[in-house]
Each structure stands twice: as structure tokens, then as C-alpha cells.
Design an enzyme around this catalytic site. Structure first.
Site, short mmCIF file in Angstrom:
data_model
loop_
_atom_site.label_atom_id
_atom_site.label_comp_id
_atom_site.label_asym_id
_atom_site.label_seq_id
_atom_site.Cartn_x
_atom_site.Cartn_y
_atom_site.Cartn_z
N LYS A 191 22.30 40.11 39.09
CA LYS A 191 23.56 40.86 39.18
C LYS A 191 23.47 41.90 40.28
CE LYS A 191 26.84 43.45 36.29
NZ LYS A 191 27.98 42.68 36.86
N ASN A 235 30.88 28.32 44.84
CA ASN A 235 29.46 27.96 44.68
C ASN A 235 28.72 28.91 43.75
OD1 ASN A 235 29.68 25.82 46.58
ND2 ASN A 235 29.60 27.35 48.24
N HIS A 279 22.03 42.45 31.47
CA HIS A 279 22.45 41.30 32.27
C HIS A 279 21.25 40.60 32.89
CE1 HIS A 279 26.45 43.15 32.00
NE2 HIS A 279 26.92 41.97 32.30
N GLY A 328 34.85 31.68 45.60
CA GLY A 328 33.52 31.86 45.04
C GLY A 328 33.03 30.58 44.39
N1 LIG Z 1 35.29 39.35 34.62
C1 LIG Z 1 34.36 38.57 34.06
O1 LIG Z 1 34.51 38.09 32.92
C2 LIG Z 1 33.13 38.28 34.82
C3 LIG Z 1 32.96 38.82 36.06
N2 LIG Z 1 31.84 38.56 36.79
C4 LIG Z 1 31.80 39.13 38.13
O2 LIG Z 1 32.19 38.10 39.03
C5 LIG Z 1 31.50 38.25 40.26
C6 LIG Z 1 30.75 36.99 40.57
O3 LIG Z 1 29.71 36.85 39.63
P1 LIG Z 1 28.70 35.60 39.79
O4 LIG Z 1 29.47 34.34 39.81
O5 LIG Z 1 27.62 35.79 38.78
O6 LIG Z 1 28.10 35.89 41.25
P2 LIG Z 1 27.52 34.81 42.29
O7 LIG Z 1 26.80 35.60 43.34
O8 LIG Z 1 26.82 33.73 41.55
O9 LIG Z 1 28.84 34.16 42.93
C7 LIG Z 1 29.60 34.80 43.92
C8 LIG Z 1 29.97 33.72 44.92
O10 LIG Z 1 30.93 34.22 45.83
C9 LIG Z 1 30.58 33.76 47.13
N3 LIG Z 1 31.27 34.59 48.11
C10 LIG Z 1 30.86 35.73 48.67
N4 LIG Z 1 31.82 36.19 49.50
C11 LIG Z 1 32.83 35.29 49.46
C12 LIG Z 1 34.11 35.19 50.08
N5 LIG Z 1 34.53 36.12 50.96
N6 LIG Z 1 34.89 34.12 49.80
C13 LIG Z 1 34.49 33.16 48.94
N7 LIG Z 1 33.29 33.21 48.30
C14 LIG Z 1 32.48 34.26 48.57
C15 LIG Z 1 29.08 33.84 47.15
O11 LIG Z 1 28.59 33.08 48.22
P3 LIG Z 1 27.01 33.03 48.49
O12 LIG Z 1 26.52 31.99 47.51
O13 LIG Z 1 26.90 32.60 49.92
O14 LIG Z 1 26.45 34.41 48.23
C16 LIG Z 1 28.75 33.28 45.77
O15 LIG Z 1 28.64 31.89 45.79
C17 LIG Z 1 30.62 39.50 40.10
O16 LIG Z 1 31.32 40.62 40.59
C18 LIG Z 1 30.47 39.61 38.59
O17 LIG Z 1 30.24 40.94 38.17
C19 LIG Z 1 30.84 37.72 36.33
C20 LIG Z 1 30.97 37.16 35.09
C21 LIG Z 1 32.12 37.40 34.23
O1 LIG Z 2 27.75 39.88 36.71
C1 LIG Z 2 27.92 39.35 35.57
O2 LIG Z 2 27.25 38.39 35.11
C2 LIG Z 2 29.01 39.91 34.75
N1 LIG Z 2 29.78 40.81 35.29
C3 LIG Z 2 30.92 41.41 34.66
C4 LIG Z 2 30.71 42.90 34.55
O3 LIG Z 2 30.14 43.48 35.53
O4 LIG Z 2 31.16 43.48 33.55
C5 LIG Z 2 31.30 40.74 33.36
C6 LIG Z 2 30.14 40.26 32.55
O5 LIG Z 2 29.46 41.37 32.02
C7 LIG Z 2 29.21 39.41 33.36
#
Ligand SMILES: NC(=O)C1=CN([C@@H]2O[C@H](COP(=O)(O)OP(=O)(O)OC[C@H]3O[C@@H](n4cnc5c(N)ncnc54)[C@H](OP(=O)(O)O)[C@@H]3O)[C@@H](O)[C@H]2O)C=CC1
Ligand SMILES: O=C(O)C1=N[C@H](C(=O)O)C[C@H](O)C1
Length: 252
Positions: A140, A13, A136, A11
Site C-alpha cells: 500500500k 492492471n 493492510h 487502473g
Molecule cells: N475504495 C476502496 O474500497 C478501495 C480503494 N483502494 C485504493 O485504490 C487504489 C488502488 O489500489 P490497488 O489496486 O491496491 O493499487 P495498485 O497499485 O495495485 O493498482 C493501481 C494501478 O493503477 C495504475 N495506474 C497508475 N497511474 C495510472 C493512470 N494515470 N491511469 C491508469 N492507471 C494508472 C498502476 O499502474 P502500474 O502497475 O504501472 O503502477 C496500477 O496498475 C489505492 O489508492 C487504494 O488505496 C484499494 C482497495 C479498496
Molecule cells: O490500499 C488498499 O488496499 C485499500 N485502500 C483503501 C483505503 O486506503 O482505505 C480501502 C481499503 O482499506 C483497501
């Protein structure tokens, strides 16, 4: 002798993945050996000699990413949401055959959010009403958030242990779903607003008083301490751990 932990980020990017790449690159005890985006071949992480995979992708990809990592003997630190009970059960089955491999699935890596979930669990036994509001950014993909769903499950478990029934609610008509989602018997409300990052309130009510437990992430750097803790600790926690609190001594 390079004894740094070899890390691959999936992920790269994304909002989180790009932050995680920076955090790993800045950590003196970690080595970023691979960073994959959508469409890249997972075999690259094996060929690069990764020991720990950080998955910060999308709900539709995370299960296969983690299955692949475990199948190749790699530990996984997972922040991506979308892990329902069925997915967790399948992963536990796979890990039962993969002795020594650790997987951490953390709904939220921010230390404050982990504490707020635990405080919500603790307080929920003492209040007639509990509801959750998560707020959020509008990009999202999923609702409710994984953090809110996890908080609701912890709240429900705590209330069951305390012998508490459902929150009082006389609603007879709700044609538009105004009362929000029902997660483990707890009402969860999701707000999506330009300008926000990640925020949650647990609202607990008794006659004459309310307790509000709120956590705010204003910048995704707030998640990185937890991501790095997971990377550094996952090898010492074989099997599946759900929640970063499993790697922290909260003393609660
Ligand atoms: N646990 C925590 O503390 C947190 C969890 N999250 C979670 O993390 C996830 C990502 O959030 P966020 O970064 O905001 O989302 P984004 O959409 O910004 O990032 C996801 C990235 O994953 C890429 N991607 C999709 N499929 C694949 C794959 N098979 N292999 C590699 N890369 C892939 C996407 O590509 P493309 O750009 O082409 O779509 C994108 O760049 C979400 O589920 C979110 O809820 C978020 C924040 C905190
Ligand atoms: O998508 C987000 O940004 C986040 N996702 C996680 C969630 O679904 O709980 C963690 C955080 O809230 C940010």
C-alpha cells in the site's frame, strides 16, 4: 437495443482495477468499453463512448483522471485514496458547472466497512477514548488508509456534536511517534504486514469496558458489490458524494 451502462476502468492492471474489470464484464447490465493502464490516453474512454469511469489508480493520478472525466460529461466512481479537502473543494467547483454529472468518492466499497464506519460514528459519542488501528498489505502506497482517515473524521464530528473533548492522554514524550497519526484529533495507527489485505479496528473505551468494531476484507472481491452499486447509481446522484453510504439507505 443495448441499454447497458458503458463503463471504463482506470487502473486495469492493478489489484483493484483487475478485479473491477472482471466484475464489470460479469455484470449483464454493464458493458466494459475501455480499460486503461498507466500511460494510456484518457481520450480513449471518450472515444469508446464510456458513460461511467471507475478510477482505481494511484493518489498521484486520480485527481486528473476525475477532472478529465467530469470535463467530458462522464460520471465517475472513485476508489483511489488521496482526496484531501483541497482536492474535494476543487472537484465541487468543477461539478457546479457540470450539471447532471455525478461523482462518487468512496474510501471503502466493502459493505461491512461502510457499516463499521457508521457504527464507529454512532458509538464515538458514548466513549471517553476512541482510537483507530488500520492494517493492510505491505504494498500500500499511503498511510493512514483513506478508510481510517474517513472514520476518524466521522468520529470527530460525532464527538463534537456530543460535546465530547479529546480522548484522555497524559503522553508528554513521544520522540518516535509511537502514539500514531493525529487525524481530526483521533489517533490512527497503521500496520503493514505480509499476508494481510485490508482490516480496521475502532477501539472505544470507558472505565471498565471496551467496544471493538472490526472489519476484515480477506479478498478484494469484497469491494466489488460496492463498486457495481456505485456504477449503477452514480447517474442518479448528480454532484459529489463522499462515501458509499450516500447511496445506501442505512436507516441510521
Ligand atoms: N475504495 C476502496 O474500497 C478501495 C480503494 N483502494 C485504493 O485504490 C487504489 C488502488 O489500489 P490497488 O489496486 O491496491 O493499487 P495498485 O497499485 O495495485 O493498482 C493501481 C494501478 O493503477 C495504475 N495506474 C497508475 N497511474 C495510472 C493512470 N494515470 N491511469 C491508469 N492507471 C494508472 C498502476 O499502474 P502500474 O502497475 O504501472 O503502477 C496500477 O496498475 C489505492 O489508492 C487504494 O488505496 C484499494 C482497495 C479498496
Ligand atoms: O490500499 C488498499 O488496499 C485499500 N485502500 C483503501 C483505503 O486506503 O482505505 C480501502 C481499503 O482499506 C483497501
Amino acid at each position: 437495443m443495448n441499454d447497458r451502462i458503458k463503463v471504463a476502468v482506470l487502473g486495469r492492471n492493478g489489484r483493484m482495477g483487475s478485479e473491477a474489470v472482471r466484475a464489470v464484464e460479469d455484470a449483464p447490465d454493464l458493458e466494459l468499453v475501455a480499460a486503461l493502464g498507466r500511460g494510456d490516453d484518457l481520450q480513449e474512454i471518450v472515444d469508446a463512448g464510456a458513460q461511467v469511469v471507475v478510477d482505481l489508480t494511484v493518489p498521484s493520478a486520480t485527481r486528473e483522471n476525475v477532472r478529465f472525466a467530469v470535463a467530458h460529461g462522464l460520471h465517475a466512481v472513485v476508489g483511489t485514496t488521496g482526496w484531501d479537502d483541497d482536492a474535494l473543494a476543487q472537484l465541487r467547483e468543477q461539478l457546479a458547472e457540470a450539471s447532471g454529472t455525478g461523482v462518487l468518492i468512496a474510501p471503502n466499497f466493502a459493505v461491512g466497512a461502510v457499516l463499521a464506519m457508521k457504527f464507529s460514528e454512532l458509538a464515538a459519542a458514548f466513549f471517553e477514548s476512541v482510537e483507530i488501528v488500520e492494517l493492510h498489505h505491505p504494498r500500500k502506497l499511503d498511510a493512514p488508509s483513506g478508510t481510517a482517515s474517513r472514520t476518524a473524521e466521522l468520529v470527530a464530528r460525532s464527538r463534537e456534536r456530543a460535546g465530547r473533548g479529546s480522548s484522555p492522554d497524559a503522553t508528554e514524550s513521544d520522540p518516535f511517534g509511537a502514539r500514531g497519526a493525529d487525524v481530526a484529533g483521533v489517533h490512527v495507527h497503521s500496520v503493514r504486514l505480509q499476508g494481510l489485505v485490508a482490516h480496521q479496528e475502532t477501539l472505544l473505551g470507558n472505565t471498565g469496558e471496551q467496544l471493538t468494531l472490526r472489519h476484515d476484507s480477506f479478498d478484494r472481491v469484497s469491494f466489488m458489490t460496492g463498486v457495481l452499486l456505485g456504477v449503477r447509481s452514480v447517474a442518479e446522484h448528480p454532484g459529489l458524494t463522499v462515501g458509499l453510504d450516500g447511496y445506501m439507505d442505512l436507516g441510521l
